[in-house]
Each structure stands twice: as C-alpha cells, then as structure tokens.
Design an enzyme around this catalytic site. Structure first.
Site, PDB file in Angstrom:
ATOM      1  N   ASP A  14       0.863  -1.183   0.000  1.00 44.11           N
ATOM      2  CA  ASP A  14       0.000   0.000   0.000  1.00 44.11           C
ATOM      3  C   ASP A  14       0.894   1.227   0.000  1.00 44.11           C
ATOM      4  O   ASP A  14       2.105   1.131   0.264  1.00 44.11           O
ATOM      5  CB  ASP A  14      -0.896   0.008   1.248  1.00 44.11           C
ATOM      6  CG  ASP A  14      -1.764   1.261   1.315  1.00 44.11           C
ATOM      7  OD1 ASP A  14      -2.329   1.654   0.273  1.00 44.11           O
ATOM      8  OD2 ASP A  14      -1.870   1.880   2.390  1.00 44.11           O
ATOM      9  N   SER A  15       0.318   2.379  -0.284  1.00 44.85           N
ATOM     10  CA  SER A  15       1.071   3.620  -0.246  1.00 44.85           C
ATOM     11  C   SER A  15       1.522   3.944   1.173  1.00 44.85           C
ATOM     12  O   SER A  15       2.434   4.746   1.354  1.00 44.85           O
ATOM     13  CB  SER A  15       0.186   4.762  -0.764  1.00 44.85           C
ATOM     14  OG  SER A  15      -1.020   4.785  -0.026  1.00 44.85           O
ATOM     15  N   CYS A  77      -4.125  -1.049  -2.202  1.00 45.44           N
ATOM     16  CA  CYS A  77      -4.231   0.407  -2.319  1.00 45.44           C
ATOM     17  C   CYS A  77      -5.142   0.641  -3.518  1.00 45.44           C
ATOM     18  O   CYS A  77      -4.849   0.178  -4.628  1.00 45.44           O
ATOM     19  CB  CYS A  77      -2.853   1.010  -2.565  1.00 45.44           C
ATOM     20  SG  CYS A  77      -2.873   2.770  -2.954  1.00 45.44           S
ATOM     21  N   GLU A 156      -5.927   8.634   9.517  1.00 56.58           N
ATOM     22  CA  GLU A 156      -4.533   8.546   9.992  1.00 56.58           C
ATOM     23  C   GLU A 156      -4.384   9.157  11.382  1.00 56.58           C
ATOM     24  O   GLU A 156      -3.575   8.716  12.177  1.00 56.58           O
ATOM     25  CB  GLU A 156      -3.585   9.283   9.044  1.00 56.58           C
ATOM     26  CG  GLU A 156      -3.548   8.708   7.649  1.00 56.58           C
ATOM     27  CD  GLU A 156      -2.287   7.927   7.368  1.00 56.58           C
ATOM     28  OE1 GLU A 156      -1.335   8.027   8.150  1.00 56.58           O
ATOM     29  OE2 GLU A 156      -2.275   7.201   6.362  1.00 56.58           O
ATOM     30  N   CYS A 188     -11.231   3.232  -0.968  1.00 58.17           N
ATOM     31  CA  CYS A 188      -9.947   3.692  -0.439  1.00 58.17           C
ATOM     32  C   CYS A 188      -9.674   2.877   0.816  1.00 58.17           C
ATOM     33  O   CYS A 188     -10.592   2.634   1.616  1.00 58.17           O
ATOM     34  CB  CYS A 188     -10.031   5.190  -0.100  1.00 58.17           C
ATOM     35  SG  CYS A 188      -8.546   5.802   0.732  1.00 58.17           S
ATOM     36  N   HIS A 190      -8.409   3.473   3.588  1.00 61.36           N
ATOM     37  CA  HIS A 190      -8.659   4.066   4.901  1.00 61.36           C
ATOM     38  C   HIS A 190     -10.143   4.110   5.275  1.00 61.36           C
ATOM     39  O   HIS A 190     -10.475   4.216   6.449  1.00 61.36           O
ATOM     40  CB  HIS A 190      -8.143   5.507   4.942  1.00 61.36           C
ATOM     41  CG  HIS A 190      -6.655   5.629   4.932  1.00 61.36           C
ATOM     42  ND1 HIS A 190      -5.882   5.191   3.891  1.00 61.36           N
ATOM     43  CD2 HIS A 190      -5.809   6.157   5.848  1.00 61.36           C
ATOM     44  CE1 HIS A 190      -4.615   5.452   4.165  1.00 61.36           C
ATOM     45  NE2 HIS A 190      -4.542   6.024   5.339  1.00 61.36           N
TER      46      HIS A 190
END
Ligand code: DGL
Length: 274
Positions: A14-15, A77, A156, A188, A190
């Site tokens: 993932d990024s 991702c 985050e 996404c 997240h």
C-alpha cells in the site's frame, strides 16, 4: 514464473499504512497464510500523484516483494489498483490482485436499484477505475462518484468518530444521499475505518462495500485454484516493511490492524529505486 510454493508468503503493498485494513481481512480469512507487507510511508499519499509516478512506485514495490519470495501480490491500495494494475499484470509473472474488480463485483451483487456510489481519492475517482469496471459488469448501472480526500488524514489521525469527521462526511456524502444510491463502495483503504460515521451519514438503508473484504475472498479463491493455498498450518511470522517510520506509526498501525505490529523494519528508498 519464479518458484511459487504454498509455503511462501502473500505480498501486500500500500502507499502507507491504510493497506493494513486489507491485511486484517486477509489475516482473518486465511489464518494459515502469512504475509509480507510493504507500506510506502515515505512517499504517501499516492492519491494526489500523477499516474506515471504511481505506476513507477507500484513496479518498485512489487519488485521489492518479489525479493521476499512472495507467491502472490495483493495491491492493497485503491489508487495503485486504479492506475497500475494492468501494468503490473503485464510486467510480472505471478498472480496479482487489486481492489477494483472484487469491490465492483460485490457491489453489483448487492445493489437492488442499480444505483451505486463510489468514494475514493482524487486519483481513483479521476481514473474512473470503479466506473469502468462496474459498467463492464452491467452497463445499465447508474454510478455516482465523489472524491473524499480528507477522509485519509482523518483516519490517519485516529479521528474515527470525531465531530469533525461527521461534519466532513456530511458535506461529502449529502449529494450521494440525495441521489438515492442503495450501495456505496468504500474505494480507499482508509475508509473502512470511518465506516461507522459514513454509515450514519449516508443512512442505514445504504449497503457499504469494503473492497478489502471482497479482495480477501478472491485471494482465497485464486490460491485454491492455483494450488497455492497453504493448508499445512506451518506459517512463519508476518513481516512489515516501511520506507519511513512516521510519528505514531506503531500506534496507528495497531489501530488499523487491531493487534500488535511486530517484525517491523524500515528500508531505505535506494532499496526500492536502486
Ligand atoms: N491507500 C490509498 C488508497 O487506497 C489512500 C492513501 C493515498 O492517497 O495514498 O487509495
């Protein structure tokens, strides 16, 4: 194809750390498997970068995982899946699973009124990856897309049920609510962390699709079909690699994963680019 064996790990990248939400699903679906995770924390976010940069990074990340003898690569991702999956499939000779196809399939199975919403980063929405895949599966579907970039930093920061998250969610999602969608793809990595807020704001009648769950089901299917499913119960410990160790990394990673993150190593960017 490099020597693929059932005992080898699954590679996941993932990024950054968002892909750990996908790891969590794979870990609970496939308890016999172990994985090597790479989070490109030095170069996150991918969602606001150009396609050529995301493709270049995705190739480097896959090469890194191949050095760890992975038997499959999961692109955990949505942005990299949207932009780079075809290039990765053309470049590497091992099974590669992204988020877009499984998430779209699950949404098509769930929708009753054919009106599907998609939320994601700018890159995912601008590349119309979900839109194209959904239309390929059923061209009569009506699809409504909305970039929700601020959801990433909110997750985050661990502001999973904060009033700021509710306010931003209300602003982002009200148009989709008015469009009477009955299914919403969380496009996404997240966003599943914010699903409580998203569900409340969009309404309980809307089914949320977590692409990570859909991808985990596909990972198992492919492993079995390719005779790579590990049924020996002899698994090694999971390994985590990152390109930087940002503030609060361990804390947030453990929040994402829901359990302790051990075996964490930082690698130098030259290891990726050299
Ligand atoms: N992992 C990215 C995604 O799923 C979100 C974070 C980023 O922009 O890199 O789209």
């Amino acid at each position: 194809m490099n020597q693929l064996s059932k005992a080898n790990p699954i590679g996941i990248f993932d990024s950054g750390i968002g892909g750990l939400t996908v790891v969590k699903k794979i870990d609970s679906f496939l308890p016999n498997e172990y994985f090597v995770y790479f989070g490109d924390t030095a170069r996150v976010p991918y969602g606001s970068k150009s396609n050529s940069t995301v493709i270049e990074y995705s190739i480097q990340n896959t090469k890194f995982l191949l050095k760890k003898n992975v038997k499959m690569v999961v692109v955990a991702c949505n942005t990299a899946s949207s932009v780079a999956i075809r290039k990765l499939e053309d470049t590497f000779n091992l099974p590669i699973i992204g988020m877009i196809e499984p998430g779209s399939r699950m949404a098509v199975e769930e929708t009753k009124n054919g009106r599907i919403g998609v939320i994601g980063t700018y890159a995912t929405i601008n590349n119309k990856a979900y839109y194209s895949e959904l239309k390929r599966l059923d061209k009569k579907l009506e699809i409504f897309e909305k970039p929700c970039p601020l959801f990433v930093p909110l997750a985050e920061e661990g502001l999973l049920e904060h009033k700021a998250t509710y306010l931003i969610a209300e602003d982002y999602l009200k148009s989709l609510r008015e469009l009477k969608i009955d299914t919403l793809i969380l496009g996404c990595t997240h966003y599943p962390l914010l699903s409580k807020v998203i569900q409340e704001v969009i309404g309980n009648e809307v089914k949320l699709i977590d692409s990570g769950i859909a991808a985990s089901i596909l990972v198992e299917k492919y492993l079995r079909e390719l005779d790579l499913y590990n049924n020996t119960e002899l698994r090694s410990a999971n390994e985590f690699y990152v390109s930087d160790v940002p503030n609060k990394f361990k804390e947030v990673a453990e929040l994402f994963l829901g359990k302790p993150v051990n075996n964490l190593k930082k690698i130098d960017l030259e290891e990726l680019t050299g």
